[in-house]
Motif scaffolding. Sequence first.
Motif, short mmCIF file in Angstrom:
data_model
loop_
_atom_site.label_atom_id
_atom_site.label_comp_id
_atom_site.label_asym_id
_atom_site.label_seq_id
_atom_site.Cartn_x
_atom_site.Cartn_y
_atom_site.Cartn_z
N GLY A 178 35.36 48.28 38.41
CA GLY A 178 36.06 47.52 39.45
C GLY A 178 35.96 46.03 39.26
O GLY A 178 35.88 45.55 38.13
N ARG A 179 35.92 45.29 40.36
CA ARG A 179 36.16 43.85 40.27
C ARG A 179 35.75 43.16 41.55
O ARG A 179 35.28 43.79 42.49
CB ARG A 179 37.65 43.66 40.04
CG ARG A 179 38.44 44.37 41.11
CD ARG A 179 39.92 44.46 40.92
NE ARG A 179 40.51 44.70 42.22
CZ ARG A 179 40.56 45.90 42.79
NH1 ARG A 179 40.12 46.98 42.18
NH2 ARG A 179 41.08 46.05 44.00
N ARG A 180 35.96 41.85 41.59
CA ARG A 180 35.69 41.04 42.78
C ARG A 180 36.98 40.52 43.40
O ARG A 180 36.94 39.89 44.45
CB ARG A 180 34.80 39.84 42.41
CG ARG A 180 33.37 40.20 42.06
CD ARG A 180 32.66 39.00 41.44
NE ARG A 180 32.55 37.88 42.34
CZ ARG A 180 31.56 37.68 43.20
NH1 ARG A 180 30.56 38.54 43.25
NH2 ARG A 180 31.55 36.63 43.99
N SER A 181 38.10 40.76 42.76
CA SER A 181 39.37 40.24 43.26
C SER A 181 40.05 41.27 44.17
O SER A 181 39.74 42.46 44.10
CB SER A 181 40.29 39.88 42.09
OG SER A 181 40.37 40.94 41.17
N VAL A 182 40.97 40.79 45.00
CA VAL A 182 41.68 41.68 45.91
C VAL A 182 42.47 42.73 45.12
O VAL A 182 42.50 43.91 45.46
CB VAL A 182 42.66 40.88 46.80
CG1 VAL A 182 43.52 41.80 47.65
CG2 VAL A 182 41.89 39.90 47.68
N LYS A 183 43.13 42.28 44.06
CA LYS A 183 43.95 43.16 43.24
C LYS A 183 43.31 43.35 41.87
O LYS A 183 42.59 42.48 41.39
CB LYS A 183 45.32 42.54 43.02
CG LYS A 183 46.21 42.45 44.22
CD LYS A 183 47.43 41.62 43.84
CE LYS A 183 48.45 41.54 44.94
NZ LYS A 183 49.51 40.57 44.56
N GLY A 184 43.66 44.44 41.19
CA GLY A 184 43.21 44.67 39.83
C GLY A 184 43.67 46.04 39.38
O GLY A 184 43.45 47.02 40.09
N VAL A 185 44.34 46.10 38.23
CA VAL A 185 44.87 47.39 37.75
C VAL A 185 44.56 47.61 36.27
O VAL A 185 45.35 48.20 35.55
CB VAL A 185 46.40 47.49 38.00
CG1 VAL A 185 46.69 47.56 39.49
CG2 VAL A 185 47.17 46.33 37.39
N THR A 186 43.39 47.12 35.85
CA THR A 186 43.02 47.28 34.44
C THR A 186 42.47 48.67 34.18
O THR A 186 41.34 48.97 34.56
CB THR A 186 41.98 46.20 34.06
OG1 THR A 186 42.54 44.92 34.30
CG2 THR A 186 41.57 46.34 32.61
N GLY A 187 43.25 49.53 33.55
CA GLY A 187 42.78 50.87 33.21
C GLY A 187 42.77 51.80 34.41
O GLY A 187 43.25 51.47 35.50
N ASP A 189 41.43 53.90 37.59
CA ASP A 189 40.63 53.41 38.71
C ASP A 189 39.38 54.27 38.91
O ASP A 189 39.31 55.11 39.79
CB ASP A 189 41.51 53.42 39.98
CG ASP A 189 40.86 52.67 41.13
OD1 ASP A 189 39.66 52.34 41.03
OD2 ASP A 189 41.55 52.41 42.12
N THR B 407 44.76 41.83 34.72
CA THR B 407 46.03 42.20 35.36
C THR B 407 45.80 42.60 36.82
O THR B 407 45.05 43.53 37.11
CB THR B 407 46.79 43.29 34.58
OG1 THR B 407 47.94 43.70 35.35
CG2 THR B 407 45.94 44.51 34.28
N GLY B 408 46.45 41.87 37.70
CA GLY B 408 46.30 42.13 39.13
C GLY B 408 47.23 43.22 39.63
O GLY B 408 46.86 44.00 40.51
N GLN B 432 37.11 56.43 29.97
CA GLN B 432 38.51 56.47 30.38
C GLN B 432 39.34 57.29 29.39
O GLN B 432 40.21 58.08 29.78
CB GLN B 432 39.07 55.05 30.50
CG GLN B 432 38.39 54.25 31.60
CD GLN B 432 39.33 53.34 32.35
OE1 GLN B 432 40.49 53.22 32.00
NE2 GLN B 432 38.84 52.71 33.40
#
Lengths: 451, 451
Positions: A178-187, A189, B407-408, B432
């Motif tokens: 995951g991440r710290r940003s609101v959005k993120g679509v890397t790979g 989930d 990528t967001g 993954q």
Amino acid sequence: MTEVVAQLIEALGDAVSVDAAQLDAAQADKSGHRSGSSPLAIVTARSIDDVQATLRIATQTRTPVVTRGAGTGLAGGAVGGSGEIMLSTLAMDRVFEINSSDLLAVVEPGILNGHFNDILAEQGLWFAPDPASKAISTVGGNIATNAGGLLCAKYGVTRDAVLGLKVVLPDGRLLTLGRRSVKGVTGLDLTALMVGSEGLLGVIVEATVRIRRAVPGTVATIAAFYLGVRDAAASSAAITAAGLQPAVMELIDPHVLRAIDAFHGSSLSQRGAAHLAVQFDGPGAENDARRALEIITRLGGDADLTTDRDEADELLAARRAAHGSLAALGTTLIEDVSVPRSALPDMFDAIADIEKRYGISIPTLAHAGDGNLHPNFIFDGPEVPDEIWDAAGELFTAALKLGGTLTGEHGIGVLKKRWLGDELGDDQLQLQRQIKQVFDPLGILNPGKVF
Amino acid sequence: MTEVVAQLIEALGDAVSVDAAQLDAAQADKSGHRSGSSPLAIVTARSIDDVQATLRIATQTRTPVVTRGAGTGLAGGAVGGSGEIMLSTLAMDRVFEINSSDLLAVVEPGILNGHFNDILAEQGLWFAPDPASKAISTVGGNIATNAGGLLCAKYGVTRDAVLGLKVVLPDGRLLTLGRRSVKGVTGLDLTALMVGSEGLLGVIVEATVRIRRAVPGTVATIAAFYLGVRDAAASSAAITAAGLQPAVMELIDPHVLRAIDAFHGSSLSQRGAAHLAVQFDGPGAENDARRALEIITRLGGDADLTTDRDEADELLAARRAAHGSLAALGTTLIEDVSVPRSALPDMFDAIADIEKRYGISIPTLAHAGDGNLHPNFIFDGPEVPDEIWDAAGELFTAALKLGGTLTGEHGIGVLKKRWLGDELGDDQLQLQRQIKQVFDPLGILNPGKVF
């Protein structure tokens, strides 16, 4: 002492306990279910290193590991048994960061949900997932079961509040998801996949969660009484269908209301057979509450509305008193079906039908705003009688037929395993087992649970 | 004609096209990327049966399949190439159910997001995920990429709006994932895993999505102009940090503002170098907007506030005009980094630094309320020059260093593959790939994409 326990003690010292009373307590959770025998040892991890060391020994020795937070589960998902290491994350309870600019916090899994919220409240912040157990349940346990609670229709379930996770795999490797940003679509989930995975895939050792600003403005609360539970359910469905979004909408059936009166000496049942509590927050609260009150009154409810917070607490007190009141009646099996909100009245009809055919009472509470019901089965002695399981099975079937699910927020654990395939179907079940195998090829994480 | 195409035609008749112009169009998406050669054929599925038939033939013949909606992707995730079957779900565009009582809808994947919203609007409802492409992109494509848009900080990303999915596996089996209820925790959350999986795991053939009631009350919109982009970014971060939650908060940098003026003959740049548009909705909108206006003015913004919807559309027109204006300057590579909201000013500093060192302009738009930036690289000719990729690589590294993601909302596709490991790490990447293998053991779904 077994060789495995000796290895654990050598690696982890006094983090390892074989105290008989502790091992005994680890055989049960709040579901009432107990495993047949006690686990080998309890490791109370103090750090990610401790978790990794425990899992490496488990992998080397092919020893099963059950991860546990506060043990407040209601499906037997975190009970330990023969030959298993119980890995407790309860002592990993630090808050590493509270970031009000980014509205996120970084915590260890063992922090109690309620304690975390107390800390956040000092800064005018809160963590929305609020299982009824929040005073005693951990954030890690909430994540492992994708816990719900009272506020979900408006503020989401636990999954919606998890941005990122650190997870230790059975072989000891540490993953950062995951991440710290609101959005993120890397790979793919994998964060979302971990949420609700009930200890099958890895051990959650850190979480980055979304937090919120305290909701400003008035809180408007309605307490309504009805002649019957179906009327209360119809009001709840009508409030949702009218486009109103309460923060809380809780329903209490006549059995539970009488149990509350019996246990607390109150006289709620004299005002009506069934109870519905509805709370609105935010800038439109009062206006929304007035609209809900009209609907309630039109559908036969006898209701009070208040915008005073102390009075509101009193109006919601009945709901809070419910679980303790039921426990006083006998051993309680708390069920957890969830249906589309408009199907709530039909689900109450199905419950009434099962009560009639089995000659039993099924006292029921509902997070009505979510369509999530907690029908309770009360019996004597520690074991759930077969007949009760038969009735529960019919309950699950009825929920599935109404487009619902057999568990809204408690999980499968051991108690609902036999119905899992009914909901998922064989193809999906097979796929889920294969995914489990990717994370845990030796099958040492929480074996015998869920699948 | 190859044997595979013959089999497809035999099974699917005129759903199969080998028309050269169509095959050529299928080699590209809206990213500007083109594959080296055209796919074998395009199957325009009309039903789940068609999808199953196509995938069975693909499995039997070991032929790769690329699933595609409207082809509006920005990462090359749905471009077809040599030896591949292009499977289009664009003709599967029915709405099976709109349920205002349960606030859900059941749709086929090919329905255009904007068209779906037009249908919902007739009943006072809407579907919150709103990629900028919504007029031309499909709901299925939005789900496959976990698309974002302008409203995410307040109303969530696509994942938050998906309750359940029907998915066809590569071997033709149909899975039903998820549910119709608000809550549900039965087994691993494969619905969430499918969202954003970019065609790697299965073909989405139906979706049960959460819909909302239209937000009542006033909409309050601010258009602010600043001397520099960092000031605009600082205002945006300060608005979030003050606990305000705009529905929309969009930032335009000086390069983009000048491009808009050049293309549309406007004179926005005369009011300021950078632009920030902020919109609040719901019952507290006006009050919140006034507070935001104070922050903006204090931080040097020259701003107008309106509660008139037509005027608001005018204020937001600059943002809508941006993409077309940039496309007029040359071939555009639209990037998509996302950072924690407080890091937005630092990310703009990093972009300025890269611009300086590479001697290029990087016109940038941002969904500032989400911390999601779209830096654009403009160049001549169809191929992205190596130097541009080097600069983009530095952009990704900077975003990751700030706790962000590469990528967001656009996805990895083929264009960001080489940086995937930088964000996920080797262990997660391996996991993954293994999950991909569980769904698609023969590796025929969208090979060469993402991983």
